[in-house]
Design a protein around this motif. Sequence first.
Motif, mmCIF file in Angstrom:
data_model
loop_
_atom_site.group_PDB
_atom_site.id
_atom_site.type_symbol
_atom_site.label_atom_id
_atom_site.label_comp_id
_atom_site.label_asym_id
_atom_site.label_seq_id
_atom_site.Cartn_x
_atom_site.Cartn_y
_atom_site.Cartn_z
ATOM 1 N N GLN A 251 7.554 -26.591 26.523
ATOM 2 C CA GLN A 251 7.406 -25.142 26.682
ATOM 3 C C GLN A 251 5.936 -24.735 26.636
ATOM 4 O O GLN A 251 5.494 -23.858 27.393
ATOM 5 N N CYS A 252 5.166 -25.386 25.762
ATOM 6 C CA CYS A 252 3.728 -25.101 25.669
ATOM 7 C C CYS A 252 3.006 -25.465 26.969
ATOM 8 O O CYS A 252 2.105 -24.753 27.406
ATOM 9 N N LYS A 253 3.411 -26.566 27.589
ATOM 10 C CA LYS A 253 2.803 -26.971 28.865
ATOM 11 C C LYS A 253 3.054 -25.913 29.934
ATOM 12 O O LYS A 253 2.145 -25.543 30.683
ATOM 13 N N THR A 254 4.300 -25.438 29.981
ATOM 14 C CA THR A 254 4.641 -24.392 30.958
ATOM 15 C C THR A 254 3.814 -23.143 30.702
ATOM 16 O O THR A 254 3.261 -22.544 31.632
ATOM 17 N N MET B 288 -1.307 -19.576 31.969
ATOM 18 C CA MET B 288 -2.423 -18.841 31.369
ATOM 19 C C MET B 288 -3.400 -18.388 32.447
ATOM 20 O O MET B 288 -3.548 -19.043 33.481
ATOM 21 N N LYS B 289 -4.081 -17.292 32.167
ATOM 22 C CA LYS B 289 -5.098 -16.812 33.102
ATOM 23 C C LYS B 289 -6.388 -17.608 32.945
ATOM 24 O O LYS B 289 -7.155 -17.739 33.884
ATOM 25 N N GLN B 290 -6.628 -18.131 31.752
ATOM 26 C CA GLN B 290 -7.802 -18.959 31.510
ATOM 27 C C GLN B 290 -7.549 -20.376 32.018
ATOM 28 O O GLN B 290 -6.425 -20.716 32.375
ATOM 29 N N ASN B 291 -8.596 -21.185 31.958
ATOM 30 C CA ASN B 291 -8.491 -22.587 32.364
ATOM 31 C C ASN B 291 -7.557 -23.321 31.394
ATOM 32 O O ASN B 291 -7.856 -23.408 30.199
ATOM 33 N N PRO B 292 -6.440 -23.888 31.888
ATOM 34 C CA PRO B 292 -5.492 -24.552 30.988
ATOM 35 C C PRO B 292 -5.906 -25.984 30.617
ATOM 36 O O PRO B 292 -5.233 -26.625 29.814
ATOM 37 N N GLY B 293 -7.010 -26.467 31.200
ATOM 38 C CA GLY B 293 -7.431 -27.858 30.994
ATOM 39 C C GLY B 293 -7.448 -28.318 29.549
ATOM 40 O O GLY B 293 -6.772 -29.292 29.197
ATOM 41 N N LEU C 220 -3.931 -28.423 27.991
ATOM 42 C CA LEU C 220 -3.119 -29.487 28.582
ATOM 43 C C LEU C 220 -3.543 -30.865 28.080
ATOM 44 O O LEU C 220 -2.704 -31.741 27.867
ATOM 45 N N GLU C 221 -4.862 -31.054 27.876
ATOM 46 C CA GLU C 221 -5.360 -32.335 27.352
ATOM 47 C C GLU C 221 -4.839 -32.578 25.938
ATOM 48 O O GLU C 221 -4.393 -33.680 25.609
ATOM 49 N N LYS C 222 -4.868 -31.520 25.104
ATOM 50 C CA LYS C 222 -4.358 -31.657 23.731
ATOM 51 C C LYS C 222 -2.854 -31.930 23.735
ATOM 52 O O LYS C 222 -2.357 -32.744 22.957
ATOM 53 N N LEU C 223 -2.135 -31.264 24.620
ATOM 54 C CA LEU C 223 -0.694 -31.471 24.714
ATOM 55 C C LEU C 223 -0.365 -32.879 25.212
ATOM 56 O O LEU C 223 0.608 -33.493 24.778
ATOM 57 N N SER C 224 -1.208 -33.390 26.096
ATOM 58 C CA SER C 224 -1.011 -34.757 26.590
ATOM 59 C C SER C 224 -1.205 -35.765 25.459
ATOM 60 O O SER C 224 -0.442 -36.731 25.325
ATOM 61 N N THR C 225 -2.227 -35.542 24.621
ATOM 62 C CA THR C 225 -2.469 -36.405 23.459
ATOM 63 C C THR C 225 -1.268 -36.345 22.506
ATOM 64 O O THR C 225 -0.815 -37.365 21.992
ATOM 65 N N LEU C 226 -0.759 -35.127 22.315
ATOM 66 C CA LEU C 226 0.404 -34.942 21.449
ATOM 67 C C LEU C 226 1.631 -35.662 22.015
ATOM 68 O O LEU C 226 2.384 -36.298 21.276
ATOM 69 N N ASP C 227 1.788 -35.607 23.342
ATOM 70 C CA ASP C 227 2.883 -36.319 24.010
ATOM 71 C C ASP C 227 2.826 -37.819 23.735
ATOM 72 O O ASP C 227 3.833 -38.455 23.455
ATOM 73 N N THR C 228 1.612 -38.371 23.811
ATOM 74 C CA THR C 228 1.423 -39.812 23.569
ATOM 75 C C THR C 228 1.790 -40.162 22.129
ATOM 76 O O THR C 228 2.465 -41.153 21.866
ATOM 77 N N LYS C 229 1.362 -39.316 21.187
ATOM 78 C CA LYS C 229 1.684 -39.549 19.774
ATOM 79 C C LYS C 229 3.190 -39.456 19.528
ATOM 80 O O LYS C 229 3.751 -40.229 18.755
#
Length: 195
Positions: free
Chosen positions: A144-147, A152-157, A160-169
Amino acid sequence: MKEETQEDAYLIFKIKNKNGEVVRTLTSPVASGIQKISWDFRTANPGPVEGRFVPQADQLFSEEETGHLVPPGTYTISISKFENGKVVDLVAPVSFNCKLLPQGHMQSKDPELNSDYYQKVVKLRKALGSTEGILADIKKRVTQCKTSALEMKQNPGPVLEKLSTLDTKLATLDLESIWRPHQSFKRSRSADFSK
């Protein structure tokens, strides 16, 4: 006249072992006259309450999961009544003996050790089930956070990088939740049965 929202009264039978631990709780509706209730000398269903399998009445060759047989020994039973949203004690604990009937070649040499083993299996199963539930909930929230980040109006980069790290963990935790308890249980089991 009874309110429509009011629960029907029922009796609660608490069975405890010699250490005072509850091994089973049975319920029965309140009715006039002499009533009978039976206990199969088993602990409660060890499966998770949510999603517990209960077969339909006409479902052949299928039965609800049951707990393990308790070891022989002294147990107590007490009776309470639930009525009008309150639990009232009716009968103080009364002790009784549970004896093992002859079972031929299938008889356990140490029923107490057998019971301890099953209790460890149930404890491990519950811990693993809880962990899996929590992990599934966290994964859903990360999705849901990724979606949200992509909307977001700002740069989601950075998000998304933090969420990707969290996904790996989370993927690592997923593997560890399956592997680690299995290993520690194997060690404790071999220790228990080497006595």
